[in-house]
Design an enzyme around this catalytic site. Structure first.
Site, mmCIF file in Angstrom:
data_model
loop_
_atom_site.group_PDB
_atom_site.id
_atom_site.type_symbol
_atom_site.label_atom_id
_atom_site.label_comp_id
_atom_site.label_asym_id
_atom_site.label_seq_id
_atom_site.Cartn_x
_atom_site.Cartn_y
_atom_site.Cartn_z
ATOM 1 N N SER A 101 -15.571 -14.685 20.123
ATOM 2 C CA SER A 101 -14.195 -14.793 20.550
ATOM 3 C C SER A 101 -13.376 -13.990 19.546
ATOM 4 C CB SER A 101 -13.792 -16.263 20.578
ATOM 5 O OG SER A 101 -12.491 -16.369 21.061
ATOM 6 N N CYS A 102 -12.046 -14.120 19.579
ATOM 7 C CA CYS A 102 -11.249 -13.239 18.716
ATOM 8 C C CYS A 102 -11.119 -13.790 17.299
ATOM 9 C CB CYS A 102 -9.894 -12.977 19.339
ATOM 10 S SG CYS A 102 -8.964 -14.456 19.676
ATOM 11 N N VAL A 103 -11.401 -15.088 17.093
ATOM 12 C CA VAL A 103 -11.352 -15.626 15.720
ATOM 13 C C VAL A 103 -12.707 -16.171 15.303
ATOM 14 C CG1 VAL A 103 -8.917 -16.153 15.485
ATOM 15 C CG2 VAL A 103 -10.397 -17.804 16.599
ATOM 16 N N PRO A 124 -9.451 -10.473 12.684
ATOM 17 C CA PRO A 124 -8.290 -11.090 12.034
ATOM 18 C C PRO A 124 -8.534 -11.285 10.536
ATOM 19 C CG PRO A 124 -8.830 -12.239 14.062
ATOM 20 C CD PRO A 124 -9.949 -11.280 13.804
#
Lengths: 105, 409
Positions: A103-105, B352
């Protein structure tokens, strides 16, 4: 990013041991990663899955879903779990020298 | 007159109508936008409705107020895209010929994809990815006294990949404030290898589940739901029991895409991840949740894509190469409860990381760090969305490409 020797080849990997450079992948590396994941021998059925993952990744730029492997690759979900128990996509992707399903994190 | 046709008037389609209305020569081009729904929903607000932070009226406005006067708006369902003939046919058989088509038909949850889900639907199985779903869940939570709450993610990709995490953190906060947290067991069931899959985010956020007492069941690929016994069953036979199941079903592109033969197995349109041009037809461009590109399905992505796509459409019209390249940039708040939030900023290549946003070294927002200011940023964002973003007004200091300055790379 780190370097690791797999099957005698020095390759770049993530902290979790996924190859970061697809050009460094080869079948001996795949076999050794498979053994680390508890898969003693890569059979033709395993290779069928690995080949599909690599081909599809090259075409779409991303890992296929289990749904896509069934629909486009003709790989039944039951077979997938029999071949790569527990997390089939995670294991097959790692052996195929591709990135981890994320996922993105 | 040439026709630029936009299908879908959600976040992406509405922004494109506004951008292109300013940039196209309107003596040469007419712009039409088609959507079947009269209401525009601020979808990030759905997350807050179950916890009574927002009410219905905070997330809904009339679509038509966001289109420029010179853009033609047709409110109608779409029957088919006949790409070979540059033709779109509406439900009432109106035919619209186009010179250039933008597909912005989004994605939505498909509960039918999981057997058994409908047996408990809106009884003790809920979603929060639709307006009706989040309102129904709010009403359920008003009377719910506790038990096993399971949040379930069916498969990737989903709209707003951080929303499940936000839901869990807000649920922990909500039940605490309500005084019933001790009666609620919160469990997250995911097909991924964990709640966090990226090393830098895992290192910073990894302990949140433990400190907030949220259980996790990873590597769970759902097979079906046995609603009578309140059980989720995985493809390899694992079971998870629930009293209240909040599910994020499979997300799929619009059925129009399937009917028109333009999609992949999830009805997402194969799209060049940098130029946003359809891979099959050079006069079709795709934006937002409707694409198959490996970026997050999120409003911020649609926002950054819109600026890139506007440039590329102008290049295409003038016969120039498509030089604007989308980098996968996304920027997302992660609400963590107790009036705090994280913020993440990333793209195709950079995961991130910690840092400051939007001004390098200044902020005011902190990346990958839990702060109160981040929370107030998220709360203020709704107004930016309605009054700037949808109308294509640029947000100062936030360009479409991700900045590497101000980040600990």
């Amino acid at each position: 990013m780190a370097e690791k020797v797999i099957a005698g080849f020095t390759v770049n990997v993530t902290e979790e041991g996924y190859l970061t450079d697809k050009t460094q992948w080869n079948k001996e590396i795949a076999a050794e990663i498979a053994q680390e994941l508890g898969i003693e021998e890569l059979t033709n059925a395993h290779w069928n899955v690995i080949d599909f993952l690599q081909k599809d990744y090259a075409e779409t730029g991303k890992l296929p879903t289990i749904r896509r492997m069934k629909k486009e690759g003709g790989i039944s979900t039951k077979d997938l779990y029999d071949l790569f128990p527990e997390g089939p996509l995670v294991k097959a992707a790692k052996i195929a020298g591709l990135s981890k399903p994320a996922s993105c994190v | 007159m040439k026709k630029l046709l936009i299908l879908g008037a959600g976040t992406a389609g509405t922004m494109m109508a506004n951008h292109l209305n300013k940039k196209l020569d309107l003596k040469e081009w007419s712009i039409t936008i088609v959507d079947q729904e009269p209401q525009h929903y601020y979808q990030p607000g759905f997350l807050f409705i179950p916890f009574e932070i927002y009410s219905e009226r905070d997330v809904v406005k009339e679509k038509k107020q966001f289109f420029p006067k010179s853009v033609e708006y047709i409110q109608a369902p779409i029957k088919l895209i006949e790409a070979e003939q540059n033709l779109v046919i509406l439900q009432d058989n109106t035919r619209i010929n186009y010179d250039l088509l933008i597909i912005a038909t989004g994605c939505k949850i498909a509960p039918d994809e999981i057997d058994g889900l409908e047996d408990g639907w809106r009884k003790n199985i809920f979603d929060f990815y639709t307006f009706d779903g989040s309102v129904a869940l709010r009403n359920k939570l008003r009377e719910w006294e506790g038990g096993k709450m399971v949040l379930h993610l069916a498969e990737m990709p989903i709209k707003c990949p951080v929303a499940p995490l936000e839901f869990l953190f807000l649920a922990d906060w909500f039940f605490n404030v309500k005084g019933i947290r001790k009666n609620v067991e919160i469990t997250y069931v995911t097909p991924l290898s964990g709640a966090f899959t990226k090393p830098r985010a895992s290192a910073v956020l990894g302990n949140l589940f433990e400190t907030k007492n949220i259980n996790i069941v990873p590597n769970f690929n759902v097979s079906h739901v046995e609603a009578e016994d309140n059980k989720l069953i995985s493809l390899d036979g694992k079971e998870v029991e629930y009293d209240l199941l909040v599910t994020i079903p499979t997300n799929m592109g619009d059925q129009l895409i399937e009917r028109s033969g333009l999609g992949d197995e999830l009805n997402f349109v194969p799209t060049d991840k940098h130029t946003l041009q359809s891979k099959a037809y050079e006069n079709i461009f795709v934006i937002g949740d409707a694409t198959d590109i490996p970026a997050s399905k999120a409003g911020s992505v649609a926002h950054f894509e819109a600026e890139i796509l506007t440039e590329n459409i102008l290049s295409y019209i003038h016969g120039k190469p498509l030089e604007a390249h989308f980098d996968g940039h996304a920027n997302c708040y992660i609400e963590s409860g107790y009036n705090k939030a994280f913020l993440i900023d990333f793209n195709y290549d950079v995961e991130p990381v910690e840092g400051t946003f939007p001004l390098p070294g200044v902020g005011p927002f902190s990346l990958l760090k839990e702060t109160t200011i981040n929370h107030w940023g998220k709360m203020a964002f709704r107004h930016i969305y309605w009054y700037m973003l949808l109308k294509g007004i640029p947000i100062p200091t936030v360009p479409p490409h991700m900045k590497t300055s101000g980040k600990k790379l």
